[in-house]
Design a protein around this motif. Sequence first.
Motif, PDB file in Angstrom:
ATOM      1  N   LEU A   2     -25.376  66.099  -9.202  1.00  7.70           N
ATOM      2  CA  LEU A   2     -24.943  65.452  -8.669  1.00  7.70           C
ATOM      3  C   LEU A   2     -25.939  64.658  -8.348  1.00  7.70           C
ATOM      4  O   LEU A   2     -26.388  65.307  -7.442  1.00  7.70           O
ATOM      5  CB  LEU A   2     -23.202  65.800  -8.274  1.00  7.70           C
ATOM      6  N   SER A   3     -25.880  63.906  -8.307  1.00 11.88           N
ATOM      7  CA  SER A   3     -27.595  63.076  -7.651  1.00 11.88           C
ATOM      8  C   SER A   3     -26.875  62.048  -6.580  1.00 11.88           C
ATOM      9  O   SER A   3     -28.081  61.818  -5.853  1.00 11.88           O
ATOM     10  CB  SER A   3     -27.749  61.733  -8.454  1.00 11.88           C
ATOM     11  N   ALA A   4     -26.249  61.648  -5.975  1.00 11.85           N
ATOM     12  CA  ALA A   4     -25.594  61.377  -5.053  1.00 11.85           C
ATOM     13  C   ALA A   4     -24.057  62.080  -4.017  1.00 11.85           C
ATOM     14  O   ALA A   4     -23.797  62.889  -4.512  1.00 11.85           O
ATOM     15  CB  ALA A   4     -24.780  60.342  -5.216  1.00 11.85           C
ATOM     16  N   GLU A   5     -24.767  62.048  -3.555  1.00 16.67           N
ATOM     17  CA  GLU A   5     -23.910  62.669  -1.721  1.00 16.67           C
ATOM     18  C   GLU A   5     -22.820  61.595  -0.763  1.00 16.67           C
ATOM     19  O   GLU A   5     -23.350  61.138  -0.309  1.00 16.67           O
ATOM     20  CB  GLU A   5     -24.387  63.545  -1.166  1.00 16.67           C
ATOM     21  N   LEU A   6     -21.713  61.591  -1.117  1.00 15.95           N
ATOM     22  CA  LEU A   6     -20.421  60.610  -0.675  1.00 15.95           C
ATOM     23  C   LEU A   6     -20.039  61.469   0.678  1.00 15.95           C
ATOM     24  O   LEU A   6     -19.654  62.741   1.110  1.00 15.95           O
ATOM     25  CB  LEU A   6     -19.765  59.860  -1.116  1.00 15.95           C
ATOM     26  N   SER A   7     -20.133  60.651   2.061  1.00 12.41           N
ATOM     27  CA  SER A   7     -19.529  61.044   3.178  1.00 12.41           C
ATOM     28  C   SER A   7     -17.827  60.868   3.509  1.00 12.41           C
ATOM     29  O   SER A   7     -17.341  61.056   2.459  1.00 12.41           O
ATOM     30  CB  SER A   7     -19.844  60.370   4.465  1.00 12.41           C
ATOM     31  N   ARG A   8     -17.308  62.574   4.255  1.00 18.33           N
ATOM     32  CA  ARG A   8     -16.222  62.346   4.291  1.00 18.33           C
ATOM     33  C   ARG A   8     -15.654  61.135   4.728  1.00 18.33           C
ATOM     34  O   ARG A   8     -14.500  60.820   3.877  1.00 18.33           O
ATOM     35  CB  ARG A   8     -15.942  63.101   5.314  1.00 18.33           C
ATOM     36  N   ASN A   9     -16.276  60.107   4.662  1.00 21.68           N
ATOM     37  CA  ASN A   9     -15.431  58.659   6.137  1.00 21.68           C
ATOM     38  C   ASN A   9     -15.724  58.072   4.189  1.00 21.68           C
ATOM     39  O   ASN A   9     -14.538  57.088   4.396  1.00 21.68           O
ATOM     40  CB  ASN A   9     -16.032  58.234   6.925  1.00 21.68           C
ATOM     41  N   GLN A  10     -16.471  57.974   3.163  1.00 23.00           N
ATOM     42  CA  GLN A  10     -16.533  57.534   2.367  1.00 23.00           C
ATOM     43  C   GLN A  10     -15.617  57.285   1.085  1.00 23.00           C
ATOM     44  O   GLN A  10     -15.518  56.418   0.994  1.00 23.00           O
ATOM     45  CB  GLN A  10     -18.053  57.643   1.567  1.00 23.00           C
ATOM     46  N   ILE A  11     -15.423  58.909   1.190  1.00 22.43           N
ATOM     47  CA  ILE A  11     -14.886  59.396   0.062  1.00 22.43           C
ATOM     48  C   ILE A  11     -12.670  58.613   0.523  1.00 22.43           C
ATOM     49  O   ILE A  11     -12.066  58.419  -0.275  1.00 22.43           O
ATOM     50  CB  ILE A  11     -14.408  60.680  -0.267  1.00 22.43           C
ATOM     51  N   LYS A  12     -12.846  58.644   2.393  1.00 25.12           N
ATOM     52  CA  LYS A  12     -11.619  58.654   2.655  1.00 25.12           C
ATOM     53  C   LYS A  12     -11.677  57.121   2.139  1.00 25.12           C
ATOM     54  O   LYS A  12     -10.210  56.901   1.623  1.00 25.12           O
ATOM     55  CB  LYS A  12     -11.413  59.346   4.152  1.00 25.12           C
TER      56      LYS A  12
ATOM     57  N   ILE B  28     -12.777  63.613 -10.038  1.00 23.77           N
ATOM     58  CA  ILE B  28     -13.218  62.402 -10.305  1.00 23.77           C
ATOM     59  C   ILE B  28     -13.242  61.311  -9.730  1.00 23.77           C
ATOM     60  O   ILE B  28     -11.683  61.313  -8.336  1.00 23.77           O
ATOM     61  CB  ILE B  28     -12.455  61.669 -11.628  1.00 23.77           C
ATOM     62  N   LEU B  29     -14.256  60.878  -8.764  1.00 26.63           N
ATOM     63  CA  LEU B  29     -14.322  59.962  -7.943  1.00 26.63           C
ATOM     64  C   LEU B  29     -14.805  58.245  -8.868  1.00 26.63           C
ATOM     65  O   LEU B  29     -15.492  58.220  -9.624  1.00 26.63           O
ATOM     66  CB  LEU B  29     -14.929  59.715  -6.764  1.00 26.63           C
ATOM     67  N   THR B  30     -13.966  57.641  -8.075  1.00 28.48           N
ATOM     68  CA  THR B  30     -13.821  56.027  -8.537  1.00 28.48           C
ATOM     69  C   THR B  30     -13.514  54.937  -7.718  1.00 28.48           C
ATOM     70  O   THR B  30     -14.001  54.980  -6.216  1.00 28.48           O
ATOM     71  CB  THR B  30     -12.427  55.498  -9.350  1.00 28.48           C
ATOM     72  N   THR B  31     -14.706  53.968  -8.300  1.00 24.84           N
ATOM     73  CA  THR B  31     -15.501  52.742  -6.565  1.00 24.84           C
ATOM     74  C   THR B  31     -14.548  51.486  -7.465  1.00 24.84           C
ATOM     75  O   THR B  31     -15.035  51.310  -8.405  1.00 24.84           O
ATOM     76  CB  THR B  31     -16.012  53.001  -6.851  1.00 24.84           C
TER      77      THR B  31
ATOM     78  N   HIS C 169     -17.244  49.647  -3.082  1.00 24.30           N
ATOM     79  CA  HIS C 169     -19.140  49.527  -3.436  1.00 24.30           C
ATOM     80  C   HIS C 169     -20.350  48.220  -2.324  1.00 24.30           C
ATOM     81  O   HIS C 169     -20.898  48.960  -1.737  1.00 24.30           O
ATOM     82  CB  HIS C 169     -19.640  49.281  -4.920  1.00 24.30           C
ATOM     83  N   LYS C 170     -19.814  47.954  -2.326  1.00 27.15           N
ATOM     84  CA  LYS C 170     -20.850  46.656  -1.274  1.00 27.15           C
ATOM     85  C   LYS C 170     -20.519  47.353  -0.224  1.00 27.15           C
ATOM     86  O   LYS C 170     -21.350  46.483   0.789  1.00 27.15           O
ATOM     87  CB  LYS C 170     -19.793  45.318  -1.714  1.00 27.15           C
ATOM     88  N   LYS C 171     -19.437  47.676   0.325  1.00 23.44           N
ATOM     89  CA  LYS C 171     -19.536  48.007   2.248  1.00 23.44           C
ATOM     90  C   LYS C 171     -20.492  49.060   1.943  1.00 23.44           C
ATOM     91  O   LYS C 171     -21.120  48.822   3.417  1.00 23.44           O
ATOM     92  CB  LYS C 171     -18.326  48.724   2.415  1.00 23.44           C
ATOM     93  N   ARG C 172     -21.015  50.234   1.197  1.00 26.49           N
ATOM     94  CA  ARG C 172     -21.635  51.181   1.450  1.00 26.49           C
ATOM     95  C   ARG C 172     -21.975  51.402  -0.246  1.00 26.49           C
ATOM     96  O   ARG C 172     -21.419  51.907  -1.277  1.00 26.49           O
ATOM     97  CB  ARG C 172     -20.798  52.774   1.725  1.00 26.49           C
TER      98      ARG C 172
ATOM     99  N   ILE D 131     -27.053  54.727  -7.638  1.00 22.40           N
ATOM    100  CA  ILE D 131     -26.609  55.461  -8.728  1.00 22.40           C
ATOM    101  C   ILE D 131     -25.582  54.698  -9.439  1.00 22.40           C
ATOM    102  O   ILE D 131     -25.647  54.153 -10.271  1.00 22.40           O
ATOM    103  CB  ILE D 131     -26.643  56.560  -8.960  1.00 22.40           C
ATOM    104  N   VAL D 132     -24.721  54.791  -8.166  1.00 25.26           N
ATOM    105  CA  VAL D 132     -22.915  52.880  -8.732  1.00 25.26           C
ATOM    106  C   VAL D 132     -23.610  51.775  -8.895  1.00 25.26           C
ATOM    107  O   VAL D 132     -23.812  51.556  -9.734  1.00 25.26           O
ATOM    108  CB  VAL D 132     -22.420  53.500  -7.419  1.00 25.26           C
ATOM    109  N   GLU D 133     -25.094  51.467  -8.149  1.00 26.89           N
ATOM    110  CA  GLU D 133     -25.316  50.037  -7.989  1.00 26.89           C
ATOM    111  C   GLU D 133     -25.863  50.191  -9.349  1.00 26.89           C
ATOM    112  O   GLU D 133     -25.915  49.262  -9.858  1.00 26.89           O
ATOM    113  CB  GLU D 133     -26.632  49.480  -7.517  1.00 26.89           C
TER     114      GLU D 133
END
Length: 115
Positions: free
Chosen positions: A40-50, A71-74, A79-82, A86-88
Amino acid sequence: MQQNCNSMAQNIQIKVANAIDLDGILKLQSQNQISQGGTLSAELSRNQIKEMMTDMPQIVAYVNDIMVGFILTTSKAMHKKRQVPIVEAMFTSYAGLNPTFMVPFALARHIVEKD
């Protein structure tokens, strides 16, 4: 000793994640960062995942009540919020298709220790 794949497949439970699953997602995410020998090349915060959970379904997998994958989707809007670099890059790569969502964070752990 490790369980074989057929045995593990019989015990796997896959479900839409909720707030109860956050700690498990964060733990697996941390354990599987490149710096830990993972992929994994990115780490999301608890708030981002929530936040992502309120926008689109996030998926978790359990074997014998132990989280073994996620599996996380966005959506583009989320995505524009945060923005995550890699997602960009993924949204940019598929810009011609005008995707409305991506599945950028996927992890499957295959090793389950037998009692």
